[in-house]
Design a protein around this motif. Structure first.
Motif, PDB file in Angstrom:
ATOM      1  N   GLU A   1      -3.871  -1.930   6.019  1.00  0.00           N
ATOM      2  CA  GLU A   1      -3.985  -3.150   6.160  1.00  0.00           C
ATOM      3  C   GLU A   1      -5.180  -3.601   6.976  1.00  0.00           C
ATOM      4  O   GLU A   1      -5.215  -4.559   7.252  1.00  0.00           O
TER       5      GLU A   1
ATOM      6  N   TRP B   1      -7.639   6.828  -0.027  1.00  0.00           N
ATOM      7  CA  TRP B   1      -8.528   5.435  -0.552  1.00  0.00           C
ATOM      8  C   TRP B   1      -9.664   5.503  -0.099  1.00  0.00           C
ATOM      9  O   TRP B   1     -10.602   6.214   0.854  1.00  0.00           O
ATOM     10  N   LYS B   2     -10.175   4.233  -0.580  1.00  0.00           N
ATOM     11  CA  LYS B   2     -12.049   4.526  -0.132  1.00  0.00           C
ATOM     12  C   LYS B   2     -11.718   3.093   0.176  1.00  0.00           C
ATOM     13  O   LYS B   2     -11.222   2.207   0.592  1.00  0.00           O
TER      14      LYS B   2
ATOM     15  N   GLU C   1      -7.945   6.772  -7.002  1.00  0.00           N
ATOM     16  CA  GLU C   1      -6.964   7.844  -8.531  1.00  0.00           C
ATOM     17  C   GLU C   1      -6.998   9.046  -8.635  1.00  0.00           C
ATOM     18  O   GLU C   1      -8.173   9.662  -8.145  1.00  0.00           O
TER      19      GLU C   1
ATOM     20  N   ASN D   1       1.194  -1.372  -0.393  1.00  0.00           N
ATOM     21  CA  ASN D   1      -0.298  -0.286  -0.109  1.00  0.00           C
ATOM     22  C   ASN D   1       1.255   1.463   0.273  1.00  0.00           C
ATOM     23  O   ASN D   1       0.197   2.293   0.202  1.00  0.00           O
TER      24      ASN D   1
ATOM     25  N   ARG E   1      -8.122  -3.339   6.479  1.00  0.00           N
ATOM     26  CA  ARG E   1      -8.530  -4.033   5.868  1.00  0.00           C
ATOM     27  C   ARG E   1      -9.256  -5.438   6.729  1.00  0.00           C
ATOM     28  O   ARG E   1     -10.247  -6.068   6.433  1.00  0.00           O
TER      29      ARG E   1
ATOM     30  N   THR F   1     -13.289  -3.748   2.442  1.00  0.00           N
ATOM     31  CA  THR F   1     -12.337  -3.434   1.185  1.00  0.00           C
ATOM     32  C   THR F   1     -11.385  -2.186   0.480  1.00  0.00           C
ATOM     33  O   THR F   1     -12.605  -1.650   1.164  1.00  0.00           O
ATOM     34  N   VAL F   2      -9.698  -1.981   1.037  1.00  0.00           N
ATOM     35  CA  VAL F   2      -9.845  -0.695   1.272  1.00  0.00           C
ATOM     36  C   VAL F   2      -8.982  -0.588  -0.344  1.00  0.00           C
ATOM     37  O   VAL F   2      -7.913  -1.606  -0.224  1.00  0.00           O
ATOM     38  N   SER F   3      -9.247   0.281  -1.101  1.00  0.00           N
ATOM     39  CA  SER F   3      -8.645   0.555  -2.302  1.00  0.00           C
ATOM     40  C   SER F   3      -8.414   1.445  -2.999  1.00  0.00           C
ATOM     41  O   SER F   3      -8.903   2.415  -2.188  1.00  0.00           O
ATOM     42  N   ALA F   4      -7.156   2.142  -3.838  1.00  0.00           N
ATOM     43  CA  ALA F   4      -6.761   3.013  -3.817  1.00  0.00           C
ATOM     44  C   ALA F   4      -7.428   3.834  -4.593  1.00  0.00           C
ATOM     45  O   ALA F   4      -7.722   3.686  -5.194  1.00  0.00           O
TER      46      ALA F   4
ATOM     47  N   GLU G   1     -15.010   0.155   2.171  1.00  0.00           N
ATOM     48  CA  GLU G   1     -16.181  -0.705   1.274  1.00  0.00           C
ATOM     49  C   GLU G   1     -16.377  -1.384   2.614  1.00  0.00           C
ATOM     50  O   GLU G   1     -15.871  -2.637   2.682  1.00  0.00           O
TER      51      GLU G   1
END
Length: 363
Positions: free
Chosen positions: A350, A90-91, A363, A84, A353, A358-361, A93
């Motif tokens: 981390e 970061w989103k 843009e 990461n 998570r 759910t953790v996503s970058a 969810e």
């Protein structure tokens, strides 16, 4: 000029290398500066110039890439191994819960840093709850009062002054360094070294903006939230943040403070380099870059630095993640904390998570 800065930065002994000083500075930016805004600057503001001085730091990485491409490539490769390590936004969810967001910040008033990515600005505007490291920074007088309740965390309470904890030569360096910031050593002599770091480590332009009332990014986000009638929460108290620094030996802090003084204006280049990495979202490159600037032996065993990293970064990450959990479960929460708390196997991304999100970058 920049190459010369690298040469000078490398001329340090293993314990007090510029890399270690810069890492300590990161902690100062993430802890002592929050308190300085609410306590030190409130109490003993440096002289304010009619016009803030121009920032003069230079990003060291472009020169390194040209003069030592092998080292530069090694930094990039090392950063690629950091979980990461790319991205500051970061989103977060989970099924049945409104999405939340996590923004990595720098605790500075640099206009470039204050200009958040549009996606982050939009998410903050739409969030119902804004979360920062410590919401106590919103009321400087209240925060100062809270600090006065724990004077042992910021002041020497045994009747000594910082002069009593260092050599006459080092005290002279400190006095000179403070004088360039418009402060007399006598006025702050009882303050502990991690508080004084706020004055001698930051560029004069940054101190001038703070003294003139400018808010750093985290505070700016929280202030906007208050104006919009949103709920604002903190993950730590100022006392807890200071306790993290106080838990480490004062000798460690004194050594780092003196080394920072010896670096002088060259520290401006280190901070500008860190800022450049932040603006490009290359957070994972920060540590490898600082280690390349001045290789250190500290991280190779259970040394003072190992204890420093655990207490200032890892321990606090776990506390932040634990306290963020119920807020994230409510959904539509926007969290803004220092960017270096995000990456790594024990970073906030981390750890969140591991809570089932759910953790996503973004843009």
């Amino acid at each position: 000029m920049i190459a010369h800065s690298f040469d000078r930065l490398r001329q340090r002994n293993p314990f007090s290398s510029a890399g270690d000083v810069a890492l300590w500075l990161i902690a100062a930016l993430h802890v002592a500066l929050l308190v300085a805004t609410a306590f030190v600057l409130f109490s003993v503001s440096p002289a304010r110039a009619a016009e803030p001085p121009t920032c003069t730091g230079e990003d060291l990485l472009p020169a390194l890439q040209k003069t030592d491409p092998a080292t530069y490539d090694k930094i990039v490769a090392e950063a690629a191994k950091t979980p990461n390590g790319k991205g500051i936004f970061w989103k977060i969810e989970k099924a049945g819960v409104q999405p939340s967001y996590l923004l990595g910040t720098m605790h500075v008033t640099d206009p470039r840093v204050l200009t958040m990515p549009e996606s982050a600005r939009k998410a903050a505007a739409e969030a119902s709850t804004i979360v920062i490291e410590s919401d106590e920074i919103l009321d400087e007088k209240k925060a100062a009062a809270a600090m006065l309740m724990h004077p042992e965390l910021t002041m020497f309470m045994d009747g000594s002054t910082i002069r009593d904890h260092m050599s006459a030569e080092d005290a002279e360096k400190l006095e000179k360094g403070l004088k360039t910031r418009g402060l007399a050593l006598a006025a702050v002599a009882r303050m502990k070294p991690w508080i004084l770091s706020s004055f001698v480590a930051l560029p004069a332009c940054e101190l001038a903006r703070k003294a003139a009332g400018a808010s750093f990014l985290d505070k700016h986000i929280a202030e906007d939230a208050i104006k919009a009638g949103k709920k604002v929460a903190g993950l730590e108290t100022l006392a807890e943040q200071l306790q993290a620094m106080a838990d480490l030996p004062v000798e460690f802090h004194l050594q780092a403070l003196i080394e920072t003084l010896e670096l002088g204006d060259r520290m401006d280049d280190v901070i500008e380099t860190m800022t450049g990495l932040y603006l490009t979202g290359d957070i994972g490159m920060t540590m490898p870059t600082l280690e390349a600037v001045a290789p250190t032996e500290l991280g190779k065993d259970e040394s003072a630095y190992a204890a420093f990293e655990k207490r200032i970064v890892t321990d606090r990450n776990r506390i932040m993640a634990e306290r963020a959990a119920p807020l994230l479960s409510e959904g539509n929460t926007f969290i803004a904390v220092g960017a270096l708390h995000l990456p790594g196997a024990e970073g906030l991304v981390e750890l969140i998570r591991q809570q089932g999100f759910t953790v996503s970058a973004v843009e």
